[in-house]
Design a protein around this motif. Structure first.
Motif, PDB file in Angstrom:
ATOM      1  N   UNK A 248       0.804  -1.218   0.000  1.00  0.00           N
ATOM      2  CA  UNK A 248       0.000   0.000   0.000  1.00  0.00           C
ATOM      3  C   UNK A 248       0.840   1.272   0.000  1.00  0.00           C
ATOM      4  N   UNK A 249       2.170   1.096  -0.073  1.00  0.00           N
ATOM      5  CA  UNK A 249       3.039   2.263  -0.215  1.00  0.00           C
ATOM      6  C   UNK A 249       3.613   2.805   1.067  1.00  0.00           C
ATOM      7  N   UNK A 250       3.612   2.022   2.138  1.00  0.00           N
ATOM      8  CA  UNK A 250       4.193   2.453   3.414  1.00  0.00           C
ATOM      9  C   UNK A 250       5.544   1.770   3.569  1.00  0.00           C
ATOM     10  N   UNK A 251       6.602   2.574   3.632  1.00  0.00           N
ATOM     11  CA  UNK A 251       7.955   2.022   3.704  1.00  0.00           C
ATOM     12  C   UNK A 251       8.692   2.659   4.884  1.00  0.00           C
ATOM     13  N   UNK A 252       9.997   2.747   4.770  1.00  0.00           N
ATOM     14  CA  UNK A 252      10.792   3.418   5.787  1.00  0.00           C
ATOM     15  C   UNK A 252      10.760   2.714   7.130  1.00  0.00           C
ATOM     16  N   UNK A 253      10.790   3.511   8.194  1.00  0.00           N
ATOM     17  CA  UNK A 253      10.896   2.971   9.543  1.00  0.00           C
ATOM     18  C   UNK A 253       9.666   2.163   9.943  1.00  0.00           C
ATOM     19  N   UNK A 254       8.489   2.570   9.447  1.00  0.00           N
ATOM     20  CA  UNK A 254       7.271   1.827   9.784  1.00  0.00           C
ATOM     21  C   UNK A 254       7.342   0.402   9.262  1.00  0.00           C
ATOM     22  N   UNK A 419      11.326   2.100  -4.333  1.00  0.00           N
ATOM     23  CA  UNK A 419      11.592   2.517  -5.713  1.00  0.00           C
ATOM     24  C   UNK A 419      10.642   1.830  -6.698  1.00  0.00           C
ATOM     25  N   UNK A 420      10.371   0.548  -6.480  1.00  0.00           N
ATOM     26  CA  UNK A 420       9.449  -0.178  -7.366  1.00  0.00           C
ATOM     27  C   UNK A 420       8.041   0.396  -7.268  1.00  0.00           C
ATOM     28  N   UNK A 421       7.649   0.789  -6.060  1.00  0.00           N
ATOM     29  CA  UNK A 421       6.320   1.392  -5.876  1.00  0.00           C
ATOM     30  C   UNK A 421       6.247   2.745  -6.588  1.00  0.00           C
ATOM     31  N   UNK A 422       7.318   3.523  -6.462  1.00  0.00           N
ATOM     32  CA  UNK A 422       7.361   4.808  -7.173  1.00  0.00           C
ATOM     33  C   UNK A 422       7.304   4.595  -8.686  1.00  0.00           C
ATOM     34  N   UNK A 423       7.999   3.554  -9.155  1.00  0.00           N
ATOM     35  CA  UNK A 423       8.010   3.269 -10.602  1.00  0.00           C
ATOM     36  C   UNK A 423       6.611   2.914 -11.093  1.00  0.00           C
ATOM     37  N   UNK A 433       9.557   6.620 -19.117  1.00  0.00           N
ATOM     38  CA  UNK A 433      11.008   6.788 -18.975  1.00  0.00           C
ATOM     39  C   UNK A 433      11.398   6.916 -17.507  1.00  0.00           C
ATOM     40  N   UNK A 434      10.623   7.705 -16.745  1.00  0.00           N
ATOM     41  CA  UNK A 434      10.896   7.818 -15.312  1.00  0.00           C
ATOM     42  C   UNK A 434      10.696   6.491 -14.609  1.00  0.00           C
ATOM     43  N   UNK A 435       9.657   5.749 -15.012  1.00  0.00           N
ATOM     44  CA  UNK A 435       9.391   4.445 -14.405  1.00  0.00           C
ATOM     45  C   UNK A 435      10.534   3.470 -14.689  1.00  0.00           C
ATOM     46  N   UNK A 436      11.062   3.500 -15.927  1.00  0.00           N
ATOM     47  CA  UNK A 436      12.156   2.604 -16.283  1.00  0.00           C
ATOM     48  C   UNK A 436      13.371   2.844 -15.382  1.00  0.00           C
ATOM     49  N   UNK A 437      13.743   4.091 -15.175  1.00  0.00           N
ATOM     50  CA  UNK A 437      14.897   4.407 -14.346  1.00  0.00           C
ATOM     51  C   UNK A 437      14.698   3.967 -12.906  1.00  0.00           C
ATOM     52  N   UNK A 438      13.488   4.154 -12.378  1.00  0.00           N
ATOM     53  CA  UNK A 438      13.208   3.756 -10.998  1.00  0.00           C
ATOM     54  C   UNK A 438      13.243   2.246 -10.837  1.00  0.00           C
TER      55      UNK A 438
END
Length: 544
Positions: A248-254, A419-423, A433-438
């Motif tokens: 669901x897009x929650x990353x980092x410390x959580x 990064x995959x979620x952002x892509x 193009x932005x998705x490919x780089x991510x």
């Protein structure tokens, strides 16, 4: 005279009845505040067989059962038949009403609650088209189980089922994204407004922990439930929670805390003592301990007569016939019945077991007979424990999840998933193009993370997860008229080994062959246009 005899008999009968009544009253005296009651009342309390011990006492339920005038069995049968008919005709209102009546007549029969809760959450819900209507019946099944637990307090089977319904039915259904949101917003399912339980996976973990506590602290029986799959449930729900929030897009410390808690619970599970099928206690972390113990004992046995095993094998080989020796050394790919027979005989002859070695030592060195037999028994026991622990570890997939929980906590893995979620979002917004780089950055981070855990099988569930990212990446490349077969793209791709192992459907066979050819300095096979275009359907690649 006859009159006196009759009177005398009546007095004797009365005296006998009074004598019988005294122990009955003493044994059956009910308990009361400050008084434990008679022997039967005390044993009922110790065994927790009283209605108050089993769960809630419902006057309405008692009244209905009394109203059947001893015909409760017939009434129950008729209601079960009616419930099945209402289900077939999809009369859900009448179906639910009938379930309530059944529950009133059989409140302490656990199978009623299990069967009908499953009907509501799994069978009835799928018959409806609207997702909110489906969730309504999923919720009804969960609440039905909660009612059942009210009547059957601390019953591990019902608590375990409640954990399963709350976790897997809500969190793994095709509609799980909507179900999870509806669960969080539902006030009936969250009466205490505990924020830690509004997530269905954390609520699932809570119910599983209640089930474990019922066994550990309250003396409830596991009955026919498998300890290996019963006690791992709280950790699995915590792991599923960690997976869900990252999806669901929650990353980092959580996310890191969620995986850390999963690792802690999984470690506790591995260190837990559980009853095995052989009735002795095992711990999943002890497999290596018993293997080492077996090896140590075997060294002690061998020291009683050094070289005895090799000698016995040489003797056994000398007993083989020419045909047995031939098939033992090299069994044909398609052996004849005779060859199979000779091979079985050869294997039996060449099997120099620990028991045979101990018997031979006892024969050749009588002074060491007792020690040899004792060591053989202890070696067999250690091997039996190691093998049993190993089979239970396989059932739980213990080693994979131990490694996975540690891998997912690394900064590289957390960054890779982010990064995959952002892509994915970038591609949905129309920026291939932005998705490919991510995606390519994500694969680099995944490579770094996997390098830290070489013991992680590359064809595991994690490999399957990464294949989904790779297929999404291929869809992005398709939009840019590129492919993994292109040298420039291939040079940036960081997961070739994992792709080759997990490409079971050979979607990327051409790209893999081209990469291998470049690595070997050989000409790259020509890419067939039709084959490359069949990889991803352009219509399917457009975000919906």
């Amino acid at each position: 005279m006859n009159s006196n005899n009759s009177f005398f008999r009546k007095m004797v009968y009365l005296l006998v009845l009074m004598m019988i009544a005294v122990p009955i009253v003493w044994l059956g005296r009910p308990s009361s505040p400050g008084d434990q009651g008679g022997k039967l009342a005390q044993q009922r309390t110790e065994a927790r067989l009283g209605q108050a011990d089993l769960g809630a006492i419902d006057p309405a339920s008692e009244t209905i059962r009394l109203a059947t005038l001893g015909l409760r069995g017939i009434a129950v049968t008729m209601l079960w038949n009616a419930a099945n008919n209402y289900k077939k005709t999809e009369d859900w209102t009448a179906f639910q009403s009938t379930l309530e009546q059944l529950a009133r007549l059989q409140p302490y029969f656990v199978k009623v609650w299990q069967y009908q809760a499953w009907n509501l959450s799994y069978n009835v819900s799928v018959e409806l088209d609207n997702v909110r209507d489906r969730f309504y019946y999923v919720k009804q099944g969960i609440e039905y189980l909660m009612d059942g637990i009210g009547y059957n307090r601390d019953h591990p089977r019902l608590l375990d089922d409640l954990g399963w319904f709350t976790g897997n039915k809500v969190g793994r259904a095709d509609e799980h994204e909507i179900y999870r949101k509806l669960y969080k917003l539902d006030e009936d399912l969250n009466p205490n407004d505990d924020p830690t339980l509004r997530d269905n996976w954390l609520a699932s973990k809570h119910w599983y922990e209640q089930a474990v506590d019922a066994v550990d602290q309250k003396g409830q029986s596991l009955s026919t439930m498998n300890p290996t799959t019963f006690f791992d449930s709280p950790a699995r729900s915590q792991i599923s929670y960690a997976e869900a929030i990252e999806e669901e897009g929650i990353f980092g410390e959580t996310a890191k805390r969620a995986w850390r808690e999963g690792a802690r619970l999984w470690k506790e599970y591995g260190e837990r003592e559980m009853k095995s099928t052989d009735d002795f206690m095992i711990r999943l972390v002890d497999e290596n301990k018993w293997k080492l113990e077996s090896a140590r004992l075997r060294n002690e046995l061998d020291a009683l007569d050094p070289g005895i095993e090799a000698k016995m094998k040489e003797e056994a080989q000398g007993q083989l016939t020419a045909d047995q020796r031939r098939v033992w050394e090299s069994l044909p790919a398609t052996p004849t019945p005779d060859e199979q027979k000779w091979h079985s005989e050869a294997m039996a002859t060449m099997d120099v077991s620990v028991a045979k070695i101990a018997a031979r030592i006892a024969k050749d060195h009588p002074e060491n007979a007792a020690k040899a037999q004792s060591l053989a028994t202890r070696i067999d026991e250690a091997n039996r424990r190691a093998n049993l622990i190993g089979s239970n570890r396989d059932v739980a997939n213990y080693e994979y999840w131990r490694i996975r929980c540690n891998l997912e906590q690394t900064s590289e893995a957390l960054k890779a998933r982010d990064l995959a979620h952002q892509a994915e979002n970038r591609f949905a917004e129309g920026d291939p193009e932005g998705a490919m780089g991510l995606y390519e950055q994500s694969f680099v981070e995944w490579g770094k993370s996997l390098d830290q855990f070489p013991e992680m099988p590359r064809d595991s569930t994690t490999g399957g997860d990464l294949m989904e990212f790779i297929e999404d990446y291929a869809a992005v490349l398709e939009q840019l008229d590129l492919s993994l077969e292109d040298e420039e793209v291939a040079n940036r791709f960081a997961l070739w080994e994992l792709l080759e192992i997990n490409d079971q459907q050979r979607k990327f066979a051409g790209a893999i062959e081209a990469h291998k050819a470049r690595q070997a300095g050989m000409p790259v096979p020509k890419r067939e246009e039709s084959e490359s275009n069949s990889l991803i359907n352009p219509a399917e690649a457009v975000p919906q």
